[in-house]
Each structure stands twice: as structure tokens, then as C-alpha cells.
Design an enzyme around this catalytic site. Structure first.
Site, PDB file in Angstrom:
ATOM      1  N   ARG A   1      16.404  37.556 -32.966  1.00 21.56           N
ATOM      2  CA  ARG A   1      16.798  37.860 -34.348  1.00 21.56           C
ATOM      3  C   ARG A   1      18.155  38.543 -34.433  1.00 21.56           C
ATOM      4  NH1 ARG A   1      13.459  42.354 -33.075  1.00 21.56           N
ATOM      5  NH2 ARG A   1      14.216  44.299 -33.979  1.00 21.56           N
TER       6      ARG A   1
ATOM      7  N   HIS B   1      44.901  61.314 -24.409  1.00 20.08           N
ATOM      8  CA  HIS B   1      45.003  62.608 -23.749  1.00 20.08           C
ATOM      9  C   HIS B   1      43.692  63.403 -23.714  1.00 20.08           C
ATOM     10  CE1 HIS B   1      46.106  62.883 -28.011  1.00 20.08           C
ATOM     11  NE2 HIS B   1      45.431  64.025 -27.991  1.00 20.08           N
TER      12      HIS B   1
ATOM     13  N   HIS C   1      20.907  45.233 -29.370  1.00 18.88           N
ATOM     14  CA  HIS C   1      20.893  44.710 -30.738  1.00 18.88           C
ATOM     15  C   HIS C   1      22.236  44.191 -31.218  1.00 18.88           C
ATOM     16  CE1 HIS C   1      17.079  47.168 -31.960  1.00 18.88           C
ATOM     17  NE2 HIS C   1      16.914  46.461 -30.863  1.00 18.88           N
TER      18      HIS C   1
END
Length: 143
Positions: A132, A9, A98
Site C-alpha cells: 500500500r 559546520h 513506509h
């Protein structure tokens, strides 16, 4: 792109603006959100979005509640979902780059409709960097 959206809502006006923006961009929308301001339970609208993303029925998900937290917690219960609570554009960028987030959670009581639309545009167009970050993301789902 197919995008699943769910809101409680606190988010009908947000959803309306977001859906309009996304459809103008040519995206297909799966709408699981409420269209009224009558009090509802956000999990009832978050879980269907999570199922769509988890099953690959949708490429991305958008969830909206007052703080963005409750609905983010809901969708993050799903193994293949990585929802990020975003309140500024920079967080939306990092969530994609990331964390390879596939659901953006919008706090309707703490962002404007325009901010939400801008964050979503950035979220949907920012690629995951991999590298990474890929191993870290893989560890999110591991037990």
C-alpha cells in the site's frame, strides 16, 4: 553499498564517526561534507549528495546540519530524492518501510553521535515494505 554524505559546520564530528562506522562495515563513502566548524552554507553540501542519489552514483545519502531541516529541504528539491529528518530510531525505520526514503537527515544539535550512528545502521538495513505504500511513494514525485 555506496553512500554519499554531506554536512555543514554542525556535523564534522558526526561525519567522522559515521564514515568510520560505515567503512568498517565495508561501505564506500563519497564525502561532500566540511571537516571544519567554520560557518558554511548547508546547500553547498546537500546538493552534491542529492545529485549522487538522483544519478544512482550512490545507493543512499546522509545529510547533517544543526536542525536537520535546512539540509533536508535542500535535498528534497531533487525529484528522485526522498529525504527523511530522523531524530529517533523509530522514525528511521518508518522512513524506510513506509516512505522508501533514500536520504537520512540528521539534526546534529538534537541527537548524539551514537544515536546518529544507530539510526543510520537501521536506515540502511530496513527494507521498503512496498504494498500500500508503493502507490503513495509514487505520488510524491508526481505533479
Amino acid at each position: 553499498m555506496i553512500i554519499s554524505i554531506g554536512n555543514d559546520h554542525a556535523g564534522p564530528e558526526y561525519k567522522k564517526a559515521i564514515v568510520s562506522f560505515l567503512e568498517e562495515k565495508g561501505h564506500t563513502i563519497i564525502n561532500h561534507g566540511t571537516d571544519t566548524f567554520d560557518s558554511v552554507d548547508y546547500p553547498d553540501f546537500g546538493h552534491p549528495v542529492a545529485y549522487d542519489v538522483e544519478s544512482k552514483k550512490a545507493n543512499f545519502g546522509i545529510v547533517i546540519c544543526g536542525s536537520g531541516n535546512g539540509i533536508a529541504m535542500t535535498v528534497n528539491k531533487h525529484q528522485e530524492v526522498r529525504a527523511a529528518l530522523c531524530w529517533i530510531k523509530e522514525i528511521a525505520v518508518l522512513a524506510r518501510q513506509h516512505n522508501d526514503a533514500n536520504v537520512i537527515s540528521i539534526p546534529a544539535r538534537y541527537t548524539s553521535v551514537q544515536q546518529a550512528v544507530e539510526m543510520i545502521e537501521i536506515f540502511l538495513t530496513t527494507p521498503f515494505e512496498g504494498g500500500r505504500h508503493a502507490n503513495r511513494v509514487k505520488k510524491i514525485a508526481s505533479k
